[in-house]
Design an enzyme around this catalytic site. Structure first.
Site, PDB file in Angstrom:
ATOM      1  N   ASP A 339      43.153  44.107  49.292  1.00 48.07           N
ATOM      2  CA  ASP A 339      42.018  43.378  49.826  1.00 48.07           C
ATOM      3  C   ASP A 339      41.389  44.252  50.912  1.00 48.07           C
ATOM      4  O   ASP A 339      42.054  45.124  51.473  1.00 48.07           O
ATOM      5  CB  ASP A 339      42.524  42.051  50.405  1.00 48.07           C
ATOM      6  N   ASP A 341      38.728  43.166  53.706  1.00 46.83           N
ATOM      7  CA  ASP A 341      38.508  42.611  55.052  1.00 46.83           C
ATOM      8  C   ASP A 341      39.749  41.880  55.539  1.00 46.83           C
ATOM      9  O   ASP A 341      40.250  40.974  54.886  1.00 46.83           O
ATOM     10  CB  ASP A 341      37.307  41.654  55.027  1.00 46.83           C
ATOM     11  N   CYS A 426      35.306  35.757  39.036  1.00 48.66           N
ATOM     12  CA  CYS A 426      35.944  36.863  39.751  1.00 48.66           C
ATOM     13  C   CYS A 426      36.337  36.514  41.184  1.00 48.66           C
ATOM     14  O   CYS A 426      37.205  37.153  41.755  1.00 48.66           O
ATOM     15  CB  CYS A 426      35.062  38.107  39.720  1.00 48.66           C
TER      16      CYS A 426
HETATM   17 MG   LIG Z   1      40.695  39.523  53.424  1.00 49.07          MG
END
Ligand SMILES: [Mg+2]
Length: 505
Positions: A339, A341, A426
């Site tokens: 991931d 952020d 998604c």
């Molecule tokens: Mg995140």
């Protein structure tokens, strides 16, 4: 049929000839040729010679750090991406048409086949009898599963954890892997492709140095039981006679030193001399009786029994320690999907400004560790700011580029630009990004690990069949932490969880 070629090399100049030979003839080209530079202290770049045009683009060189052929082959196949991995030693010459023959060998395999063994030919001089060293090399023609030319399915290598790095030399690590494959229910077939293994120049004491293999035989017996030799077609060898000869010689010398010449010392030293003489004659008789060869045989025949005994004792002493440290049973993941952020960089909501990108502490080391372990990377990121009209796709791309400037290449980027109400497939926690990343990388979702900072990352992993590791931040909700199968305090710790302690360091 897709395959990669993996060649561990100690920097021998024979590598250049191998690459030329590999380029000859017809047949499908490998997806990549992974050369693992296993020189302990490389003095400069690896010499590849002048590889044929058709192969040049396919060659990748990776550092092997001089940890031996088992570790170097592991480094190599983990960087391969095709269904099949063809291992070649750096001193062999595949026959013209080898690639075509390999394709046929693999096409002909049954579903239960995990491997295909090539046929090794060792050319011997026609005009005279072969020397001891030449006969020794020629033994490769009868060896089973020799990695001089051996192809394995990549998913089987992955499931078995690859070569066992407790075998430090080019000895028995091949038979160990094959026996583990058979134990797991796989079959290994004999192919028809031919690889030539010329006899290489060797130092005069090579036969003494080779006695180190007696320690590996101790480990083989400990791992595979007393029946391993029969299963691997490995002849028993002369260890027992070497031990008897050594004991007789040592005892005779001790008696002679303490009590002077006596019947017992004469008898013991006689036994030692008989044992040594028998060994020497056994090695001299089938060879060319030149003064040089005979001298070498006499000298080494006196050294081999004590060397074999010493290595056998060393193997016995190391056995327990080695058995206490089995290789990690859990195979490395094929890929880690990160991931963005809150995982790689500080979370700045709907950020479209590259100058505000700031990696989280330890992120650089963590992704470096994954790369060093040969794990593929991808980034999977929800960017609903696009769907909400707050930022543009170009802003996202600019931020992503900045992330790679700071952290290095992170593989394919899979971004969901949709807002929560858009009905896409998604947006995490749906599995779309995980499935798409796995597909892009050519791996199964089950062989991927997702690292993220919120429950949606872990849910997406679960929904796709991947493993998930949660690295919570202050923004992570308590119930998300409680629901995560694996939780780590930092990205660095998450990577350690995946690679094992010290993994990738
Ligand atoms: Mg995140």
């Amino acid at each position: 049929m897709s395959y990669d070629v993996v060649v561990p090399t100690g920097g021998r100049e024979t590598l250049a000839a191998l690459l030329v030979a590999l380029g000859g003839g017809d047949g499908p080209l490998p997806g990549r040729i992974v050369v693992v530079d296993d020189r302990p202290a490389p003095a400069g770049p690896l010499a590849l010679g002048d590889p044929p045009e058709s192969l040049r683009e396919l060659i990748e060189v990776h550092a092997g750090e001089g940890r031996g052929p088992a570790a170097a082959r592991n480094t190599g196949w983990r960087r391969s991406r095709s269904r099949w991995v063809a291992f070649l030693d750096d001193d062999v010459l595949p026959e013209p048409g080898w690639r075509q023959a390999l394709a046929r060998d693999i096409d002909a395999l049954a579903d239960r086949a995990a491997g295909s063994q090539g046929r090794i030919r060792v050319p011997l001089p026609a005009e005279r009898k072969p020397t001891d060293w030449e006969r020794n090399t020629a033994g490769l023609e009868r060896a089973r599963w020799a990695t001089a030319d051996m192809a394995y399915r990549r998913d089987v290598l992955s499931a078995l954890g690859g070569f066992d790095e407790r075998f430090p030399r080019a000895y028995r690590e091949d038979a160990d892997l094959a026996l583990r494959a058979l134990d797991a229910g796989w079959e290994i077939a004999e192919g028809k492709r031919i690889t030539v293994h010329p006899v290489r120049p060797a130092p005069r004491l090579v036969s003494v140095a080779l006695q180190a293999g007696n320690a590996d035989d101790v480990l083989m017996r400990a791992l595979h039981g007393p029946g391993w030799r029969a299963r691997a077609d490995a002849p028993r060898g002369r260890l027992r006679r070497h031990l008897a000869t050594t004991v007789a010689g040592a005892a005779g010398a001790a008696v002679l030193a303490t009590r002077g010449p006596s019947k017992p010392s004469a008898a013991l030293l006689g036994a030692w001399l008989a044992g040594t003489g028998e060994l020497a004659w056994n090695r001299i008789a089938p060879g060319p009786r030149t003064p040089s060869e005979v001298t070498t045989m006499l000298m080494t025949s006196a050294l081999i029994p004590p060397a074999a005994s010493a290595h056998w004792i060393r193997g016995q002493m190391d056995r327990r320690r080695l058995l206490r440290h089995p290789p990690s049973k859990r195979p490395l993941p094929e890929a880690v999907l990160l991931d963005r952020d809150g995982t790689l960089i500080h979370d700045v909501p709907y950020n479209g400004d590259p100058s505000r990108v700031e990696p989280l502490p330890g992120a650089v080391e963590a992704v470096d560790g994954l790369r060093a372990a040969g794990v593929q990377l991808a980034v999977i990121s929800n960017q609903s700011g696009v769907g909400r009209g707050l930022i543009g796709e170009r802003d996202v791309a600019a931020v992503n580029s900045r992330v790679e400037e700071l952290l290095g290449p992170l593989g394919p980027w899979l971004v969901c630009p949709h807002a929560p109400g858009d009905g896409c497939r998604c947006r995490k926690p749906l599995p779309g990004l995980v499935l798409a990343a796995a597909e892009r990388l050519g791996v199964s979702p089950e062989s991927c690990v997702v690292i993220g900072d919120i429950g949606a990352d872990i849910e997406a992993a679960r929904a796709a069949g991947a493993r998930g590791v949660l690295v919570p931040t202050k923004a992570t909700r308590r119930e998300e932490v409680a629901a995560a199968p694996v939780v780590a305090d930092s990205l660095r710790e998450a990577v350690e969880t995946i690679l094992g302690p010290g993994g990738g360091a």
